[in-house]
Every structure is written in C-alpha cells, then in structure tokens.
Design an enzyme around this catalytic site. Structure first.
Site, PDB file in Angstrom:
ATOM      1  CB  SER A  65      -1.128   0.136   1.324  1.00  0.00           C
ATOM      2  OG  SER A  65      -1.794  -1.267   1.325  1.00  0.00           O
TER       3      SER A  65
HETATM    4  N1  SAH Z   1      -0.339  -5.252   4.120  1.00  0.00           N
HETATM    5  C1  SAH Z   1       0.317  -5.449   2.764  1.00  0.00           C
HETATM    6  C2  SAH Z   1      -0.692  -5.433   1.429  1.00  0.00           C
HETATM    7  C3  SAH Z   1      -1.432  -6.325   1.306  1.00  0.00           C
HETATM    8  S1  SAH Z   1      -2.154  -6.281  -0.480  1.00  0.00           S
HETATM    9  C4  SAH Z   1       1.549  -4.862   2.786  1.00  0.00           C
HETATM   10  O1  SAH Z   1       1.821  -4.017   3.694  1.00  0.00           O
HETATM   11  O2  SAH Z   1       2.259  -5.059   1.862  1.00  0.00           O
HETATM   12  C5  SAH Z   1      -3.370  -7.333   0.073  1.00  0.00           C
HETATM   13  C6  SAH Z   1      -2.981  -8.925   0.280  1.00  0.00           C
HETATM   14  O3  SAH Z   1      -4.061  -9.607   0.769  1.00  0.00           O
HETATM   15  C7  SAH Z   1      -2.515  -9.670  -0.853  1.00  0.00           C
HETATM   16  O4  SAH Z   1      -1.144 -10.192  -0.483  1.00  0.00           O
HETATM   17  C8  SAH Z   1      -3.366 -10.787  -1.216  1.00  0.00           C
HETATM   18  O5  SAH Z   1      -2.792 -11.974  -1.509  1.00  0.00           O
HETATM   19  C9  SAH Z   1      -3.979 -10.856   0.134  1.00  0.00           C
HETATM   20  N2  SAH Z   1      -5.358 -11.480   0.273  1.00  0.00           N
HETATM   21  C10 SAH Z   1      -6.360 -11.160  -0.495  1.00  0.00           C
HETATM   22  N3  SAH Z   1      -7.327 -12.194  -0.043  1.00  0.00           N
HETATM   23  C11 SAH Z   1      -6.870 -12.810   1.075  1.00  0.00           C
HETATM   24  C12 SAH Z   1      -7.527 -13.795   1.842  1.00  0.00           C
HETATM   25  N4  SAH Z   1      -8.615 -14.206   1.852  1.00  0.00           N
HETATM   26  N5  SAH Z   1      -6.794 -14.215   2.917  1.00  0.00           N
HETATM   27  C13 SAH Z   1      -5.299 -13.904   2.990  1.00  0.00           C
HETATM   28  N6  SAH Z   1      -4.925 -13.130   2.395  1.00  0.00           N
HETATM   29  C14 SAH Z   1      -5.654 -12.345   1.333  1.00  0.00           C
END
Ligand code: SAH
Length: 218
Positions: A65
């Site tokens: 993000s």
């Molecule tokens: N917080 C992260 C950004 C995350 S992007 C950072 O600091 O870099 C969103 C993430 O959510 C992705 O890696 C995606 O694979 C994950 N995601 C999406 N749906 C999900 C689910 N149901 N359970 C676990 N992770 C999930």
C-alpha cells in the site's frame, strides 16, 4: 541500487511530505515509518520506488500500500504496546512491520504462500519476527480460534464488513477495513462497544480485492 544513506533521506522526506504535511498526527506512527526500511519489502528492481507516493507492485499480482494509506490505517487502529492485532493480507509484510514496531502482537494471514514466505524472511532479517506470526490461510472471515483481537486491519477490499470480523473484536476493539466495489472503496473504522459497533467513514481508497467467503469471488 541506491545506498542506505540515500534511502534514509528519501524516507525522511516521505514522512514530512506524505504524512506530516497531510494529516498524520500520531508521533509513534511517524517514528515507526521513519525508521523501518520500506525498501527491504520490495524486490531489488522496485527499490527505487520504495518511498514513492503510491502503491507499488509486489509478487503474485499484489501491491504494497501507499505510505499514506499505511499511516492512516495504523493511526485509526490506535494500537497500544502489547495489544493483539489480526492483519488480513500480509502482502510484503511492511504493514506488519509497522504494527510490530508499535509493540503489537501480530497474527497476519496471507493466501499466497510465496508472499508469506518472503514476508517472514524480511521480518526476521529486521529483527521484528518475534512479534509477528504469519499463516498461509484464507483470512476473509478472520481467525476466530486465535481471537478476540484489540485490532483487526484488513489490507484488501471487501464488499461489506463481515459479521465474523465484528464478532472477533474484543471490547473496545477497532477494525479498519476498505469496503465497497472492486475498483473503489471507503475506508471504514468500526469500534466495538458491547454489542454495538460504531462505524465511521475515513475517505476513499483503492485496494486489491480480499478473495474468499468474506470478500469477492476470485
Ligand atoms: N499489507 C500488505 C499489503 C497487502 S495487499 C503490505 O503491507 O504489503 C493485499 C494482500 O491480501 C495480498 O497479498 C493478497 O494476496 C491478500 N489476500 C487477499 N485475500 C486474502 C484472503 N482471503 N486471506 C488472506 N490474504 C488475502
């Protein structure tokens, strides 16, 4: 690749121009983000964009993000040292690093094993590994067995607030979650007081979708 000193300069500028100059006031958040090397959470080719005012692509088609969004969500979560936090969407591991630096005990769930593995290695390298447990799982309905949580942070977009996540909040707990359509959401803060959940909107945002029963279909 740019040197550590150059990166430290970029980091300080990011804090001033992207966080302080907007409305981030929590000193602990500013300090944490002024300390953690965000470049360590990106692949080598993308390190030059570590302090860009934007989300940056990571593996598996996901994103780390924008710094401002990380700061805003962390500030809304209002974590005190020792509190238990559930993060849905480990991604690069950067948000988990910020939470661990604030003293939270973090459980972070990620559906892509490769991202979970990389995040684990980065947090260990930075000495933050002890405060963060990462699990490969569909976290779209949280993790009831390890709850309740003082804070839940969802770093992927959901169509609505899953009731399961409300239920996993401790008394006085806070949930921060982007809710809306696949391509545009509103950042919501949900605070639990007994069986009341108070919701306040905190502006527009765009996140990759949360996939699963509590999120969007793949
Ligand atoms: N917080 C992260 C950004 C995350 S992007 C950072 O600091 O870099 C969103 C993430 O959510 C992705 O890696 C995606 O694979 C994950 N995601 C999406 N749906 C999900 C689910 N149901 N359970 C676990 N992770 C999930």
């Amino acid at each position: 690749m740019a040197g550590a000193e150059e990166m430290a300069g970029e980091r300080a500028r990011m804090v001033e121009r992207q966080l302080v100059a907007r409305d981030i006031r929590d000193e602990r958040v500013l300090e944490a983000m002024g300390t953690i090397p965000r470049e360590a959470f990106l692949s080598e080719v993308d390190r030059g964009r570590a302090y860009a005012d934007a989300a940056v692509g990571i593996d598996a088609g996901q994103t780390i993000s924008q710094p401002y969004m990380v700061a805003r969500m962390t500030e809304l979560l209002a974590i005190r040292p020792g509190e238990r936090v559930l993060e849905l969407g480990t991604g690069s591991g950067y948000q988990a690093a910020v939470l661990a630096t604030l003293g939270a005990e973090v459980l972070s769930l990620e559906r892509h094993p490769e991202l979970a593995r990389q995040a684990r290695a980065r947090l260990d390298d930075l000495g933050l590994g002890e405060r963060v447990r990462i699990q490969v799982a569909d976290g779209s309905l949280g993790d009831r067995a390890s709850g309740p949580y003082d804070g839940i942070i969802v770093t992927a977009a959901a169509p609505a607030v899953p009731q399961e996540l409300r239920d996993q909040l401790a008394e006085g707990g806070r949930l921060v979650i982007p809710v809306g359509a696949r391509d545009l959401q509103t950042l919501l803060l949900v605070e639990r007081h007994g069986s009341d959940w108070i919701e306040t909107p905190h502006g527009g945002c765009i996140f990759v979708p949360l996939i699963g029963p509590g999120g969007f279909p793949e």
